[in-house]
Design an enzyme around this catalytic site. Sequence first.
Site, short mmCIF file in Angstrom:
data_model
loop_
_atom_site.label_atom_id
_atom_site.label_comp_id
_atom_site.label_asym_id
_atom_site.label_seq_id
_atom_site.Cartn_x
_atom_site.Cartn_y
_atom_site.Cartn_z
N ASP A 37 19.03 20.86 14.14
CA ASP A 37 19.82 21.00 12.91
C ASP A 37 21.25 20.52 13.17
OD1 ASP A 37 21.03 21.93 10.58
OD2 ASP A 37 21.13 24.01 11.28
N ASP A 45 17.17 18.93 10.40
CA ASP A 45 17.38 17.79 9.50
C ASP A 45 17.26 16.47 10.26
OD1 ASP A 45 19.91 17.66 10.84
OD2 ASP A 45 20.70 19.13 9.41
N ASP A 218 -2.38 12.76 4.54
CA ASP A 218 -2.75 14.16 4.31
C ASP A 218 -4.10 14.26 3.60
OD1 ASP A 218 -1.57 16.95 4.40
OD2 ASP A 218 -1.97 16.82 2.25
N GLU A 273 -5.80 12.58 8.07
CA GLU A 273 -6.09 13.99 8.33
C GLU A 273 -7.42 14.29 7.68
OE1 GLU A 273 -4.78 18.57 7.55
OE2 GLU A 273 -4.59 17.07 5.98
C1 NOJ Z 1 -2.60 19.55 5.25
C2 NOJ Z 1 -1.21 19.81 5.76
O1 NOJ Z 1 -1.20 19.64 7.15
C3 NOJ Z 1 -0.85 21.21 5.34
O2 NOJ Z 1 0.34 21.65 5.94
C4 NOJ Z 1 -0.75 21.24 3.84
O3 NOJ Z 1 -0.52 22.56 3.42
C5 NOJ Z 1 -2.05 20.73 3.19
N1 NOJ Z 1 -2.57 19.56 3.80
C6 NOJ Z 1 -1.82 20.41 1.75
O4 NOJ Z 1 -1.06 19.25 1.61
#
Ligand code: NOJ
Length: 525
Positions: A37, A45, A218, A273
Site C-alpha cells: 500500500d 494499490d 474468470d 479458470e
Molecule cells: C472466481 C474468482 O476467483 C472468485 O474470487 C470470484 O468470486 C468468482 N469467480 C466470481 O467471479
Amino acid sequence: MSPVVEVVGVGAATAKGDPPWWQSAVVYQVYPRSFADRSGDGIGDLAGFLDRLPYVAALGVDAIWLSPVFRSPMADFGYDVSDYCDVDPLFGTLADLDRLVGGAHRHGLRLLLDWVPNHTSDRHPWFLESRSSRRAAKRDWYVWRDPKADGSPPNNWTAAFRPGHPAWTLDPSTGQFYLHSFLPEQPDLDWSNPEVRAAMHDVLHFWLERGVDGFRVDVAHCLGKDPALPDDPEHLVVVPHCALNHHPSTAPILAGLRRLVDGYAHAPMLVGEVFLVAPHEMSDYSGPGAFHLAFDLPGSLHTPWDADAWRSRTAATAERLGRDAWPTLVLSNHDTPRHRTRFGSEARARAAAVLLLGLPGTPFLYAGEELGLEDAAIPPERRLDPGGRDGCRAPLPWNDAPGHGWDAEPWLPFPPEAGRRSVARQEADPGSMLLFYRRLLAARRASPALRAGDWRDLDAAPGVFAWERRHGGDRRVCAVNFASAPRTIALVGDWRVEAGTHRTQAGAAFDGRLAADEAVVLRPD
Ligand code: NOJ
C-alpha cells in the site's frame, strides 16, 4: 484472421523449437488489496505494487497475474466489474497500471490481468440499460426469463456463495428474473449474443494494445449456457450451477478468444479458470483452439497430503491432456485456504513446493506462499467476503516493525506470526521458506528438464512420490516423502541434491534417505 499487432513488451514468441513462454514460465498471483500500500489507506494499490516489483523479480518468477483492478462496486472484491477499461480509484489510475506494465517488463516479467467475462456488476452501464425495460436495446445482453406460473424462478439453478439460494433474482419493475451464477450484484452476460462477444473482444484489444501479456479468464466454463436452461439434476442442486455448467457452446467462444490473442505478436496467453466437479470435462478448455492453459481447480486444490493421491492425479492429468495441452499447477489462491493451512505444517508446505515446481505444468504461486503464510484468523466483526474467503486474503507482512510495512491498519488482520514470517526477517535467514523458494525457482530456471521435460513416475518407496523429468540430455529427479517417518529410496546411478527442503547448500551427494516431510530435487552426479 486478425492482423498481427506489434506491442512492445518482454519479448515476442520464443524461437522455433523452444517451448512457448507460458509453458516454461512460473506465474505469481498478486491480490492487489493485500500486497503493498503506497497511498496509506490500508488497502494495497498499484503504486505500492510497483514499489515491490524488485521483490517479485528477485523471487525468480517470470510472470504476474494481477487479480482484478477494474472499476467495481466491490460486492465481490473486484469480480463485479462496472468498467472493464478503467482502474478502480481504490487501486490508482490507468496511468498507474501503464507504469506497472512498463515496470514489470523492465524487470523481465510479463503481466496478466484478471478478466471477468461471465458477469458484470449490476451497476455496469450495460446492465443498467438492460434492466431499464423489456424493450431496452441491451435487454438481451443478459439472461432474462419470465417467472414460472407459480411465480418461482425459471429453473432450479443455485448461486455460488449462498448454498441453496436460487441463481435468479426478480426485477420487480419489469417482472422478469435475471440470472446470476454468483451474487445478485453479478448478473450473467449472455455470450450467445454477438454484440456481447464484440463488446468483450473490444475490452481485450484495449488491454492488449496497452501491452498486457494476457488474461486469467474468470469462470471460463460458464460462458456457454444451454439455451433451454434445463433444471440441474435434483441430487446436484446443492452444488452451485456454475460448477456443473459445461456446454458445447463454450467451445466456439474460446476459439474466438484464442484467435483474437494469437493476432498479437507479443504472444499473449490466456489461462482459463475452470472449476468443474467432473474432471473428464477439463480437457475441452486447453490446447489448440481453446485456452493456452486452464486451471483444474478441484484437482489442484483438493488433492490431500498423500503420495498416492498426487501420483494418480499427475498421471490422470497427463493422460487427460495428452500431447496437445499442457497442465497447470496451483496450491493456493485467493478463493481457498492456503496450502500451508490445509496441509497443517510449514514442513509440508515446503515439500509441496517441490510438487508445484517439479511436476510437469505451469506453476501458479499465490503471493505469500513463499513466506509460508497461514490463513489469518478473522474475528466475526472483521469478516467482509460474502464467500467467507477473507483468511487467505490477509495482507503480506514486509517487515518485523509495528505495521509490518503498512502505514495504516490494513483492511484485514495479518496472518499468524507476521513478524517472524515477514519478508525482511526471512531475507536475513538462509534457512527460511523464502530463500528455499528462491533456490527452488533458480533450480527450475536452470533446468530445461524441470521447465519443459516429460515425466516418468519412479516407484520409490511407500509414502514417497518420486519422479523423473527429462528434456534432451537434461535430467532431474524429484522426491517427496509424504510419510511421517523417514524413508529410503533407491535410485539408479549417483545423484546430487540441487535443492532440498532440509538443506541450504546445493551439491551434496544424495544417499537415498529422506526425513519425514522432506523433499529434494536431484541432478545426476
Ligand atoms: C472466481 C474468482 O476467483 C472468485 O474470487 C470470484 O468470486 C468468482 N469467480 C466470481 O467471479
